[in-house]
Design an enzyme around this catalytic site. Structure first.
Site, PDB file in Angstrom:
ATOM      1  N   SER A 221       0.840  -1.183   0.000  1.00 38.29           N
ATOM      2  CA  SER A 221       0.000   0.000   0.000  1.00 38.29           C
ATOM      3  C   SER A 221       0.881   1.241   0.000  1.00 38.29           C
ATOM      4  O   SER A 221       1.788   1.353  -0.813  1.00 38.29           O
ATOM      5  CB  SER A 221      -0.907  -0.055   1.235  1.00 38.29           C
ATOM      6  OG  SER A 221      -1.975   0.791   1.145  1.00 38.29           O
ATOM      7  N   ASP A 282      -8.625  -3.999  -6.984  1.00 36.07           N
ATOM      8  CA  ASP A 282      -8.214  -3.699  -5.615  1.00 36.07           C
ATOM      9  C   ASP A 282      -9.377  -3.041  -4.850  1.00 36.07           C
ATOM     10  O   ASP A 282      -9.856  -1.987  -5.245  1.00 36.07           O
ATOM     11  CB  ASP A 282      -7.006  -2.760  -5.696  1.00 36.07           C
ATOM     12  CG  ASP A 282      -6.453  -2.385  -4.344  1.00 36.07           C
ATOM     13  OD1 ASP A 282      -7.228  -1.881  -3.504  1.00 36.07           O
ATOM     14  OD2 ASP A 282      -5.254  -2.574  -4.120  1.00 36.07           O
ATOM     15  N   HIS A 349      -6.653  -6.487  -1.399  1.00 33.10           N
ATOM     16  CA  HIS A 349      -5.730  -5.360  -1.296  1.00 33.10           C
ATOM     17  C   HIS A 349      -4.575  -5.834  -0.431  1.00 33.10           C
ATOM     18  O   HIS A 349      -4.811  -6.332   0.653  1.00 33.10           O
ATOM     19  CB  HIS A 349      -6.463  -4.197  -0.633  1.00 33.10           C
ATOM     20  CG  HIS A 349      -5.626  -3.000  -0.337  1.00 33.10           C
ATOM     21  ND1 HIS A 349      -5.224  -2.118  -1.299  1.00 33.10           N
ATOM     22  CD2 HIS A 349      -5.101  -2.543   0.822  1.00 33.10           C
ATOM     23  CE1 HIS A 349      -4.518  -1.141  -0.745  1.00 33.10           C
ATOM     24  NE2 HIS A 349      -4.426  -1.383   0.536  1.00 33.10           N
TER      25      HIS A 349
END
Ligand SMILES: *[C@@H]1O[C@H](CO)[C@@H](O)[C@H](O)[C@H]1NC(C)=O
Ligand SMILES: *[C@@H]1O[C@H](CO)[C@@H](O)[C@H](O)[C@H]1NC(C)=O
Ligand SMILES: *[C@@H]1O[C@H](CO)[C@@H](O)[C@H](O)[C@H]1NC(C)=O
Ligand SMILES: *[C@@H]1O[C@H](CO)[C@@H](O)[C@H](O)[C@H]1NC(C)=O
Ligand SMILES: *[C@@H]1O[C@H](CO)[C@@H](O)[C@H](O)[C@H]1NC(C)=O
Length: 406
Positions: A221, A282, A349
């Site tokens: 991320s 995602d 994710h």
């Protein structure tokens, strides 16, 4: 703060879809990067609420492998940081978790940078001071090492015996914030990401990173974006200056620095080989950049945002368009001979820290390869590793997160 500008620089033109912030897509995804003969960077994303620094990985890992106490790694606070002024948002010491390498991995290093969004307003940075993402006072003291950090060869065949470090993210700005941006009016917020990066690198260098035979820098991320920002200098270990100067100098020379933080720009300029791990569906991007709540006042998308199986055919078409914009943006990268990619079509994710997804009998696979196998193929030069999944819902090995509460 530089980050604020970046966040508001909408990249709507890229996808033509409701103005998703392209850089966020990238910031919120898993990738890997390798430096030739030296460094690999793996990126994946984690959102604060989704992967807390202490618990959630353990749940995933537990489902697949019995967790023993030796899997619990203590937090190390960076004591040298105090003298250097390398402090978290709230002024506390930054930290990391470290497990020593052994056997054939004793001289190899894998660094993983925790993700968790960023803060782009005074208010959001103040809130963050009270979370593990802004203060070591709130960080998990002990964490499980899973996925790409796992110490088990069956879970993590390429890197299980390397020195493994999980860098805790606490500056709110991709470990790249600079004190020049601090407020001078008594608001206590420390923007010291650069200094944190330098202090952690110096400490790891003294622990043996300076003699590393191989190294892999990874992140999830916003940690993925941090890894991109730092990868070339990691490779050369030449830290200094502020965020603009962390950004690639060729890029900064050509355009405004705030554009250079967009991953598509960063990737173009990186000299270090990169592997990207990302889902074209995602969930973080879908929920926060493609169809944020604020853009859907009548909640037409609510069920779809919670569970991809609830999306109707029109919505699935729109998601397909979103995937198309990602693939289009990856066109150039695809031609990069030294690059690798694993672009799945799952509602997920941050895929590299979850052992079950990274490498397990139930793992997500593209062309029968797990992420761990593909990253290994690429890093160890075993074979070409550019995998792109067919569109949702074609892949039966996908793990799709269901946010619907029963
Ligand atoms: C992979 O190949 C590159 C380019 O030939 C080389 O520099 C690198 O050291 C190789 N990596 C490994 C792990 O053998
Ligand atoms: C300092 O400035 C910031 C940004 O202008 C403002 O939000 C904050 O309230 C100020 N703090 C104090 C203590 O005046
Ligand atoms: C899907 O849902 C959206 C939003 O509720 C709606 O506008 C659209 O007509 C629906 N499409 C189909 C094929 O039902
Ligand atoms: C997929 O890979 C596994 C090993 O990872 C192998 O046992 C299996 O035969 C492969 N399946 C196909 C269809 O190639
Ligand atoms: C998602 O979770 C809800 C609540 O537990 C459940 O009712 C629903 O069947 C689940 N959906 C899928 C596709 O698994």
């Amino acid at each position: 703060m530089v980050v604020e500008k970046v966040g508001s620089n909408s990249m709507a033109n890229i996808s033509g879809l409701r103005g998703p912030l392209w850089w966020m897509q990238w910031a919120k995804r898993g990738w890997a990067i390798a430096a030739v003969g030296f460094a690999v960077f793996v990126f994946a994303l984690s959102v604060a609420s989704y992967y807390r620094s202490s618990e959630p990985e353990s749940n995933t890992a537990n489902a697949f492998h019995h967790i023993t106490t030796s899997d619990l790694i203590d937090l190390t606070l960076l004591h040298s940081a105090k003298d250097r002024g390398a402090l978290c948002l709230d002024g506390s010491l930054p930290g990391y978790h470290f497990q020593k390498g052994f056997g054939s991995g004793a001289k190899n290093w894998l660094l993983f940078i925790e993700g968790g969004g960023w803060c782009n307003t005074i208010e959001s940075c103040i809130l963050r001071k009270h979370m593990h993402l802004g203060s070591s006072k709130h960080m998990g003291r002990r964490v499980h090492f899973t996925g790409i950090l796992s110490p088990y060869p069956d879970h993590n065949p390429g890197f299980f015996n390397w020195n493994r470090v999980r860098i805790q993210y606490c500056d709110g700005a991709f470990i790249a914030g600079h004190p020049d941006n601090e407020l001078k009016n008594g608001t206590e917020l420390f923007f010291r990401g650069r200094l944190i990066w330098e202090a952690i690198m110096d400490e790891l260098l003294s622990f043996g990173l300076s003699k590393a035979e191989q190294a892999l820098l990874s992140g999830c991320s916003s940690g993925g974006l941090a890894a991109l920002i730092h990868c070339d200098e990691f490779r050369h270990l030449l830290p200094k200056d502020g965020l603009a100067k962390s950004l690639n100098k060729d890029c900064v020379a050509r355009m405004e620095p705030d554009r250079c933080i967009f991953p598509e720009e960063i990737v173009k300029n990186i000299k270090t080989p990169v592997f990207l791990v990302q889902s074209a569906y995602d969930f973080w991007q879908i929920q926060n950049t493609l169809i944020p709540k604020a853009s859907d006042p009548h909640s037409y998308w609510q069920n779809c945002r919670l569970n991809i199986y609830n999306c109707n055919s029109t919505q699935v078409e729109i998601l397909l368009g979103f995937r198309g914009s990602l693939l289009k943006a990856l066109n150039d990268f695809e031609k990069n001979k030294e690059g690798g990619m694993f672009i799945s079509s799952c509602f997920i994710h941050c895929q590299t820290l979850m052992t079950e997804i990274w490498n397990s009998p139930k793992s997500l696979r593209i062309n029968n390869k797990t992420i761990a196998e593909s990253v290994g193929d690429w890093y160890f030069n075993r074979s070409a590793a550019k995998l792109i999944d067919c569109p949702f819902p074609c892949n039966p090995t996908c793990y799709n997160v269901n946010f619907t509460r029963g």
